[in-house]
Design a protein around this motif. Structure first.
Motif, PDB file in Angstrom:
ATOM      1  N   VAL A  46       0.859  -1.177   0.000  1.00 47.33           N
ATOM      2  CA  VAL A  46       0.000   0.000   0.000  1.00 47.33           C
ATOM      3  C   VAL A  46       0.903   1.237   0.000  1.00 47.33           C
ATOM      4  CG1 VAL A  46      -1.745   1.312   1.265  1.00 47.33           C
ATOM      5  CG2 VAL A  46      -1.920  -1.183   1.125  1.00 47.33           C
ATOM      6  N   ILE A  47       0.701   2.085  -1.010  1.00 46.90           N
ATOM      7  CA  ILE A  47       1.462   3.324  -1.182  1.00 46.90           C
ATOM      8  C   ILE A  47       0.523   4.486  -0.890  1.00 46.90           C
ATOM      9  CG2 ILE A  47       2.775   4.776  -2.780  1.00 46.90           C
ATOM     10  CD1 ILE A  47       4.116   2.085  -2.255  1.00 46.90           C
ATOM     11  N   GLY A  48       0.945   5.413  -0.033  1.00 45.46           N
ATOM     12  CA  GLY A  48       0.158   6.600   0.277  1.00 45.46           C
ATOM     13  C   GLY A  48       0.680   7.805  -0.481  1.00 45.46           C
ATOM     14  N   THR A  49      -0.251   8.607  -1.033  1.00 43.68           N
ATOM     15  CA  THR A  49       0.111   9.837  -1.724  1.00 43.68           C
ATOM     16  C   THR A  49      -0.700  10.979  -1.123  1.00 43.68           C
ATOM     17  OG1 THR A  49       0.498   8.610  -3.778  1.00 43.68           O
ATOM     18  CG2 THR A  49       0.245  11.009  -3.963  1.00 43.68           C
ATOM     19  N   LYS A  50       0.005  12.016  -0.650  1.00 45.36           N
ATOM     20  CA  LYS A  50      -0.676  13.174  -0.069  1.00 45.36           C
ATOM     21  C   LYS A  50      -1.154  14.090  -1.189  1.00 45.36           C
ATOM     22  CE  LYS A  50      -0.381  16.689   3.464  1.00 45.36           C
ATOM     23  NZ  LYS A  50       0.429  17.293   4.521  1.00 45.36           N
ATOM     24  N   LYS A  51      -2.454  14.414  -1.175  1.00 46.53           N
ATOM     25  CA  LYS A  51      -3.060  15.201  -2.246  1.00 46.53           C
ATOM     26  C   LYS A  51      -2.401  16.561  -2.393  1.00 46.53           C
ATOM     27  CE  LYS A  51      -7.332  17.225  -3.896  1.00 46.53           C
ATOM     28  NZ  LYS A  51      -8.720  17.511  -3.652  1.00 46.53           N
ATOM     29  N   GLU A  52      -2.191  17.247  -1.298  1.00 46.26           N
ATOM     30  CA  GLU A  52      -1.716  18.628  -1.356  1.00 46.26           C
ATOM     31  C   GLU A  52      -0.284  18.768  -1.863  1.00 46.26           C
ATOM     32  OE1 GLU A  52      -4.891  18.225   1.785  1.00 46.26           O
ATOM     33  OE2 GLU A  52      -3.047  17.144   1.345  1.00 46.26           O
ATOM     34  N   THR A  53       0.569  17.770  -1.628  1.00 46.90           N
ATOM     35  CA  THR A  53       1.994  17.908  -1.959  1.00 46.90           C
ATOM     36  C   THR A  53       2.514  16.868  -2.941  1.00 46.90           C
ATOM     37  OG1 THR A  53       2.700  16.485  -0.145  1.00 46.90           O
ATOM     38  CG2 THR A  53       2.455  18.859   0.343  1.00 46.90           C
ATOM     39  N   GLY A  54       1.781  15.777  -3.132  1.00 41.85           N
ATOM     40  CA  GLY A  54       2.267  14.693  -3.974  1.00 41.85           C
ATOM     41  C   GLY A  54       3.266  13.787  -3.268  1.00 41.85           C
ATOM     42  N   GLU A  55       3.558  14.064  -2.003  1.00 41.85           N
ATOM     43  CA  GLU A  55       4.472  13.213  -1.222  1.00 41.85           C
ATOM     44  C   GLU A  55       3.987  11.771  -1.256  1.00 41.85           C
ATOM     45  OE1 GLU A  55       5.822  12.559   3.447  1.00 41.85           O
ATOM     46  OE2 GLU A  55       4.478  14.206   2.945  1.00 41.85           O
ATOM     47  N   GLN A  56       4.907  10.814  -1.447  1.00 41.33           N
ATOM     48  CA  GLN A  56       4.547   9.395  -1.464  1.00 41.33           C
ATOM     49  C   GLN A  56       5.350   8.644  -0.410  1.00 41.33           C
ATOM     50  OE1 GLN A  56       5.008   7.804  -5.466  1.00 41.33           O
ATOM     51  NE2 GLN A  56       2.814   7.993  -5.733  1.00 41.33           N
ATOM     52  N   ILE A  57       4.668   7.705   0.252  1.00 42.27           N
ATOM     53  CA  ILE A  57       5.334   6.829   1.212  1.00 42.27           C
ATOM     54  C   ILE A  57       4.791   5.411   1.051  1.00 42.27           C
ATOM     55  CG2 ILE A  57       5.706   8.672   2.917  1.00 42.27           C
ATOM     56  CD1 ILE A  57       3.411   7.317   4.570  1.00 42.27           C
ATOM     57  N   THR A  58       5.594   4.431   1.447  1.00 44.48           N
ATOM     58  CA  THR A  58       5.096   3.063   1.546  1.00 44.48           C
ATOM     59  C   THR A  58       4.430   2.943   2.905  1.00 44.48           C
ATOM     60  OG1 THR A  58       6.837   2.221   0.118  1.00 44.48           O
ATOM     61  CG2 THR A  58       5.722   0.621   1.545  1.00 44.48           C
ATOM     62  N   VAL A  59       3.131   2.705   2.920  1.00 43.55           N
ATOM     63  CA  VAL A  59       2.371   2.621   4.168  1.00 43.55           C
ATOM     64  C   VAL A  59       2.619   1.273   4.839  1.00 43.55           C
ATOM     65  CG1 VAL A  59       0.073   2.745   5.204  1.00 43.55           C
ATOM     66  CG2 VAL A  59       0.661   4.235   3.265  1.00 43.55           C
ATOM     67  N   PHE A  60       2.554   0.188   4.065  1.00 46.57           N
ATOM     68  CA  PHE A  60       2.932  -1.128   4.573  1.00 46.57           C
ATOM     69  C   PHE A  60       3.067  -2.114   3.423  1.00 46.57           C
ATOM     70  CE2 PHE A  60      -1.678  -1.648   4.585  1.00 46.57           C
ATOM     71  CZ  PHE A  60      -1.864  -2.972   4.209  1.00 46.57           C
ATOM     72  N   LYS A  61       3.767  -3.202   3.718  1.00 45.10           N
ATOM     73  CA  LYS A  61       3.934  -4.310   2.773  1.00 45.10           C
ATOM     74  C   LYS A  61       3.592  -5.600   3.495  1.00 45.10           C
ATOM     75  CE  LYS A  61       7.805  -2.371   0.173  1.00 45.10           C
ATOM     76  NZ  LYS A  61       9.188  -2.616  -0.280  1.00 45.10           N
TER      77      LYS A  61
END
Length: 110
Positions: A46-61
């Motif tokens: 699961v990859i998270g993307t913040k709407k306001e900035t486009g920042e992406q993180i791996t939430v979990f695997k």
């Protein structure tokens, strides 16, 4: 349940007990619907993307999904934490394939 009906989601009702707060870990049970050949035997990411900035993180695997639960065809328990307040899109990938998204609002921690 929040997510895409008949595809994926997790139990969430915006009460204080399950509301997302920035930087705070919370347990969620992901539910998936689909054919066994789409769901079983593949890793989940699961990859998270913040709407306001486009920042992406791996939430979990996870290495694989569990079996049927609560009417869903597969499931996976997770502990999720997102780093900052705002709207985040959580994109689920099963194997290398995009499976669906859930959008959540993250509140400022108090």
């Amino acid at each position: 349940m929040i997510g895409e009906e008949g595809k994926l989601g997790f139990i969430y009702d915006d009460t204080e007990a399950v509301k997302f707060y920035s930087g705070q870990s919370q347990k969620y049970m992901w539910h998936f619907w689909g054919e066994a050949e789409q769901l079983q035997g593949y890793p989940l990411q699961v990859i998270g993307t913040k709407k306001e900035t486009g920042e992406q993180i791996t939430v979990f695997k996870a290495s694989a999904l569990g079996g049927a639960i609560n009417g869903a065809d597969a499931h996976h328990p997770s502990v999720m934490a997102l780093p900052s307040a705002g709207l985040w899109r959580l994109d689920a990938y099963i194997g290398e394939k995009f499976y669906g998204s859930v959008v959540v609002e993250i509140h400022e921690a108090h």
